[in-house]
Scaffold this active site. Structure first.
Site, PDB file in Angstrom:
ATOM      1  N   GLU A   9     -29.182 -20.290  24.023  1.00 19.70           N
ATOM      2  CA  GLU A   9     -30.660 -21.261  22.734  1.00 19.70           C
ATOM      3  C   GLU A   9     -30.714 -22.017  22.755  1.00 19.70           C
ATOM      4  OE1 GLU A   9     -31.087 -19.433  20.007  1.00 19.70           O
ATOM      5  OE2 GLU A   9     -28.379 -17.412  20.424  1.00 19.70           O
ATOM      6  N   HIS A  57     -30.560 -20.813  14.846  1.00 18.64           N
ATOM      7  CA  HIS A  57     -29.392 -20.809  15.569  1.00 18.64           C
ATOM      8  C   HIS A  57     -28.282 -21.653  14.867  1.00 18.64           C
ATOM      9  CE1 HIS A  57     -30.661 -24.618  18.077  1.00 18.64           C
ATOM     10  NE2 HIS A  57     -31.542 -23.117  18.388  1.00 18.64           N
ATOM     11  N   HIS A 152     -28.074 -16.697  14.931  1.00 15.59           N
ATOM     12  CA  HIS A 152     -27.940 -16.520  16.538  1.00 15.59           C
ATOM     13  C   HIS A 152     -26.980 -17.492  17.063  1.00 15.59           C
ATOM     14  CE1 HIS A 152     -31.328 -13.903  16.888  1.00 15.59           C
ATOM     15  NE2 HIS A 152     -31.248 -14.143  16.230  1.00 15.59           N
ATOM     16  N   ASP A 157     -23.735 -13.621  21.043  1.00 20.97           N
ATOM     17  CA  ASP A 157     -24.951 -12.597  21.272  1.00 20.97           C
ATOM     18  C   ASP A 157     -24.621 -11.793  22.469  1.00 20.97           C
ATOM     19  OD1 ASP A 157     -25.722 -13.123  19.635  1.00 20.97           O
ATOM     20  OD2 ASP A 157     -27.764 -14.201  19.727  1.00 20.97           O
TER      21      ASP A 157
END
Length: 237
Positions: A9, A57, A152, A157
């Site tokens: 991220e 995120h 996210h 992920d």
């Protein structure tokens, strides 16, 4: 085969604008089985986070204030991925950010450390042209549970990507059989022994119907190019 499923991220979308990595996660798989070994960091970027990225995120600069800088975790990260194949969804994005961070530390790019980089977004586009191929779409397509993915997050992920990859590549496992004898075992030489005829198992009516349904679906998806169905005769003029 050792593979590392990786996700990041970031503070924004472009390194040329000085955006940085704020979360990095790696999940290890050996011979298509997760080992439960993983690496996960939140990283202090020493800069603001774009509102658009924050909406994706949910990681704030305040949360990252006491986290290590990338330089403090770089060597452990490189040791973890060394020699493995990296599997990344939209690899160009993550690799670009990783190389940007490594370059600022005077370190060589990712390609000099890992064995290979496999992009699952490219794989998905080749398998499903014209369809959505983001991670959520692939989870729906392959029946992978992503119910915990409200925002996210790199670690979640990466774990989901590992499940999606296994589903995408099912049936492509190596067919090589290890013929090395186990301790205490003996190999029987039977080159000249008469072989018994193999039994023939006939498909049931239900199995034949299911087979026909699958072929029809492939025929529709491939727009009439299913190799397991006879070609349609050309239209008469």
């Amino acid at each position: 085969m050792r593979q590392i499923f990786l996700d990041t991220e970031t503070t924004g979308l472009e390194t040329r604008l000085g955006h940085r990595i704020i979360e990095l996660a790696c999940v290890e798989m050996v011979n298509r089985r997760l080992t439960r070994r993983h690496l996960h960091y939140y990283v202090n970027p020493d800069r603001d986070i774009d509102e658009g990225a924050l909406a994706v995120h949910g990681i704030s600069r305040e949360f990252l204030a006491d986290k290590p800088r990338f330089g403090e975790v770089a060597n452990e990260f490189l040791d973890f991925i060394r020699g493995a194949e990296l599997v990344i969804h939209n690899a160009a994005f993550d690799v670009g950010f990783l190389d940007y961070e490594l370059n600022m530390l005077g370190l060589a790019p990712i390609s000099t450390v890992c064995a290979n980089v496999r992009d699952t977004l490219k794989m998905a586009r080749e398998l499903h042209p014209g369809k959505k191929n983001n991670l959520d779409a692939l989870c729906d397509r392959y029946g992978v549970d992503n119910s915990k993915r409200s925002l996210h997050g790199a670690l979640l992920d990466a774990e989901i990507l590992a499940d999606v990859y296994v589903a995408m590549t099912r049936g492509q496992e190596s067919l090589i059989i290890d013929l090395a004898p186990q301790p205490g075992a003996q190999l029987e030489v039977a080159a000249n022994r008469e072989r018994r005829p193999a039994p023939v198992l006939r498909a049931s009516d239900d199995e034949l119907a299911e087979h026909a349904r699958v072929l029809a679906a492939i025929q529709k998806e491939s727009k009439g190019k299913c190799l397991w169905l006879p070609a349609e005769p050309p239209a008469q003029s």
